[in-house]
Design an enzyme around this catalytic site. Structure first.
Site, PDB file in Angstrom:
ATOM      1  N   HIS A 133      -1.171   4.494   7.450  1.00 52.73           N
ATOM      2  CA  HIS A 133      -0.533   4.858   6.186  1.00 52.73           C
ATOM      3  C   HIS A 133      -0.022   6.293   6.236  1.00 52.73           C
ATOM      4  CE1 HIS A 133      -3.153   1.456   4.960  1.00 52.73           C
ATOM      5  NE2 HIS A 133      -2.088   1.149   4.241  1.00 52.73           N
TER       6      HIS A 133
ATOM      7  N   ASP B   7      -5.993   7.301   9.042  1.00 53.14           N
ATOM      8  CA  ASP B   7      -6.095   5.958   9.604  1.00 53.14           C
ATOM      9  C   ASP B   7      -4.977   5.660  10.600  1.00 53.14           C
ATOM     10  OD1 ASP B   7      -3.843   5.500   8.022  1.00 53.14           O
ATOM     11  OD2 ASP B   7      -4.828   4.062   6.691  1.00 53.14           O
TER      12      ASP B   7
ATOM     13  N   SER C 171       0.801  -1.222   0.000  1.00 53.50           N
ATOM     14  CA  SER C 171       0.000   0.000   0.000  1.00 53.50           C
ATOM     15  C   SER C 171       0.835   1.274   0.000  1.00 53.50           C
ATOM     16  CB  SER C 171      -0.944   0.010   1.209  1.00 53.50           C
ATOM     17  OG  SER C 171      -0.216  -0.129   2.418  1.00 53.50           O
TER      18      SER C 171
END
Length: 198
Positions: free
Chosen positions: A172, A169, A9
């Site tokens: 990240h 979040d 990611s």
């Protein structure tokens, strides 16, 4: 010059609200400013582990990658993939990219102890496990002919001290976090571009 981003990611840019603030576009822009003509392809995806690199590498090789930037390891850690297993898979991915003629720059597993979800009592253990995992990865990358960009050394203290480098979040990177990571990756990527001479 074909620049490919492979991995998880972080390589895919999860957490940033704008594509231009993610690793691929940031690194491509650095190379363009250095005088290179760059085409960017992002093969990374959220949740990817080292086992997922094989398919990403096939796609990158088919597209004719000149430089491959691989960011991998966080999901191997969170899913308890043994270090020797993830490192072997990373080694094979780097070796295949090198065999295709690509320059390969790898950012190994991050120090997950700085993530706010980790309980304070476990942070020292998580940090040690993360470092050990990254060390095994580094050895595998070098054996396969790749270059390790020591991103974690440059960015871990910054992320630990500055919550704004995390996205909402708290896991990240934010746009600012991606800029910090790109700055740490850039010297190795620029050196790879110079070796490639495209």
């Amino acid at each position: 010059m074909r620049l490919c981003l492979l991995g998880d990611s972080i390589a895919a840019g999860v957490g940033s609200t704008r594509r231009e603030d993610t690793l691929g576009p940031l690194l491509a822009e650095r190379l363009r400013k250095a005088g290179h003509r760059v085409d960017l392809a992002v093969h990374a995806f959220a949740g990817a582990r080292s086992a997922d690199l094989r398919a990403q590498v096939r796609t990158a090789v088919a597209s004719g990658a000149d430089i491959a930037v691989v960011v991998i390891g966080a999901n191997d850690l969170t899913r308890f993939v043994p270090a020797h297993v993830g490192a072997r898979q990373l080694h094979d991915a780097v070796a295949d990219l090198r065999a295709s003629g690509a320059e390969v720059v790898v950012a190994t597993a991050p120090d997950l102890s700085i993530v706010s979800h980790v309980p304070p009592a476990l942070r020292d253990v998580v940090s040690a496990v993360s470092r050990d995992y990254a060390q095994v990865q580094q050895q595998a990358v070098i054996r396969a002919g790749g270059v390790v960009a020591h991103v974690e050394r440059a960015v871990t203290p910054r992320f630990a001290a500055d919550p704004s480098l995390f996205a909402a979040d708290r896991f990240h990177p934010s746009a600012a976090g991606y800029r910090a990571i790109a700055e740490a990756l850039a010297p190795a990527v620029e050196a790879a571009a110079d070796r490639r001479g495209v």
